[in-house]
Design a protein around this motif. Structure first.
Motif, short mmCIF file in Angstrom:
data_model
loop_
_atom_site.label_atom_id
_atom_site.label_comp_id
_atom_site.label_asym_id
_atom_site.label_seq_id
_atom_site.Cartn_x
_atom_site.Cartn_y
_atom_site.Cartn_z
N GLY A 83 45.15 38.67 42.12
CA GLY A 83 45.31 39.59 41.00
C GLY A 83 45.86 38.94 39.75
N THR A 84 46.72 37.94 39.91
CA THR A 84 47.29 37.28 38.74
C THR A 84 46.40 36.17 38.18
N GLN A 85 45.36 35.78 38.91
CA GLN A 85 44.50 34.69 38.45
C GLN A 85 43.80 35.00 37.13
N PRO A 86 43.10 36.16 36.99
CA PRO A 86 42.45 36.42 35.69
C PRO A 86 43.44 36.55 34.54
N GLY A 117 41.32 40.66 31.93
CA GLY A 117 42.35 39.87 32.58
C GLY A 117 43.37 40.72 33.31
N LEU A 118 43.63 41.94 32.81
CA LEU A 118 44.65 42.79 33.41
C LEU A 118 44.11 43.73 34.48
N LEU A 119 42.81 44.06 34.43
CA LEU A 119 42.24 45.01 35.39
C LEU A 119 42.43 44.57 36.85
N PRO A 120 42.23 43.27 37.21
CA PRO A 120 42.42 42.88 38.61
C PRO A 120 43.84 43.05 39.13
N LEU A 121 44.80 43.31 38.24
CA LEU A 121 46.17 43.58 38.71
C LEU A 121 46.31 44.99 39.28
N LEU A 207 52.09 32.86 35.30
CA LEU A 207 52.52 31.58 34.74
C LEU A 207 52.03 30.41 35.59
N ALA A 208 51.93 30.61 36.90
CA ALA A 208 51.44 29.53 37.77
C ALA A 208 49.98 29.22 37.46
N TRP A 209 49.15 30.26 37.28
CA TRP A 209 47.75 30.02 36.93
C TRP A 209 47.62 29.40 35.55
N LYS A 210 48.49 29.81 34.63
CA LYS A 210 48.51 29.18 33.30
C LYS A 210 48.87 27.70 33.43
N PRO A 287 44.87 29.01 48.55
CA PRO A 287 46.03 28.14 48.73
C PRO A 287 47.32 28.71 48.13
N LEU A 288 47.23 29.37 46.98
CA LEU A 288 48.42 29.98 46.40
C LEU A 288 48.92 31.11 47.28
#
Length: 324
Positions: A83-86, A117-121, A207-210, A287-288
């Motif tokens: 969810g946080t990836q996009p 980017g926010l919809l998958p959350l 932040l991790a995906w960033k 993996p995450l």
């Protein structure tokens, strides 16, 4: 087992070992008698009853506290990672992924990019708020749309050089998430506690995906030995954990299973490890999710250990004398 036991009874007893021990103790003989009556005169269990026993065993084992905790933790970790990836990629898009000369087109379409980017959350938020059916519906919609777009591209002649293995690996996490959410909605599971820990992982995941986007742009070299070492350590750790979970013959289980896990980790091919452990930098959330699960399990284990080692507070009787 008596030597006069019929072949049908012996085979049914082996099948009933799939059930949890507590259920076998409470209702094993009653269930065995019913099965023998239903299949009287046969030498082998019928397919219908065999499938019923397997389905019952799966359902009973899914409802144990340990299994429920493990599955809900893994499910929440998958939702956080995917969810946080996009959102992380969208943040990276506005903070360095695009050259300044090309930013005008990005800025012009920022509402659509932010929304996508926010919809998958949404499934993650619904799950953390205690609405598993809503999370299941949203996740199923996203998976259907994603697979639909892929099928349309293939039918239109796009992506002719796709790798089926990579596509299967890419769609495995969202499909697994839908299956786990369906079980959670049926069994009325809820997100694991503490909820604050999982809510805090939402901005940290973004932040991790960033961060991985920034890291990937500068070229990351992973030594060939790293995946092998990760595989060995992971397999050995899982083996030791399985050995500790066994109550009987613990030293023998620790040594035997530990060595087997070590050898299994050593024999896992490097390409497989490179495509799983290191694909986080290529946009794979699995993996995450594994990392988050390990962190959550470690915290739960330390909390349980601290609770066991904590001395009991004993209070004196109301009128008892105080020792000096």
């Amino acid at each position: 087992m008596s030597p006069d036991t019929s072949p049908l009874e012996r085979r049914y007893r082996r099948l009933l070992r799939l059930l949890p021990a507590t259920h076998r103790t409470a209702r094993g003989e009653e269930l065995l008698g019913l099965l023998l009556d239903l299949d009287h005169g046969r030498r082998h269990p019928s397919w219908h009853e065999t499938l019923n026993i397997i389905a019952l065993a799966i359902r009973l084992r899914l409802t144990t506290p340990v299994t429920t905790t493990a599955l809900t933790t893994g499910l929440t970790a998958l939702l956080v990672a995917a969810g946080t990836q996009p959102a992380g990629h969208t943040l990276d898009l506005f903070t360095g992924a695009v050259l300044a000369t090309d930013m005008s087109a990005i800025i012009a379409s920022w509402p659509q990019l932010v929304a996508l980017g926010l919809l998958p959350l949404a499934p993650l938020i619904a799950w953390l708020c205690g609405a598993p059916r809503t999370a299941l519906t949203l996740q199923a919609i996203f998976l259907t749309v994603t697979v639909g777009w892929f099928v349309i591209d293939v039918l239109n002649g796009a992506d002719l050089g796709i790798n089926p293995g990579q596509q299967l690996f890419a769609y495995a996490p969202p499909a697994l998430t839908v299956v786990l959410l369906a079980i959670a909605a049926r069994e009325r599971w809820t997100a694991p506690r503490p909820r604050l820990f999982w809510w805090a992982l939402v901005p940290l995941g973004i932040l991790a995906w960033k961060g991985t986007g920034e890291w990937g742009r500068h070229g990351v070299y992973v030594p060939d030995a790293v995946p092998t070492v990760i595989g060995i350590l992971t397999a050995a750790t899982v083996a030791v954990g399985a050995g500790l979970a066994v109550r009987r013959h613990r030293p023998a289980v620790l040594i035997g299973v530990g060595l087997a896990g070590f050898i299994a980790g050593w024999l896992i091919p490097d390409p497989l490890l490179s495509n799983t452990a290191m694909q986080h930098f290529d946009g794979q959330p699995l993996p995450l999710a594994v990392l988050i699960t390990v962190i959550a399990a470690t915290m739960a284990g330390l909390k349980h250990l601290a609770r066991r080692l904590k001395p009991e507070v004993r209070s004196l009787p109301p009128d008892g004398p105080v020792m000096r």
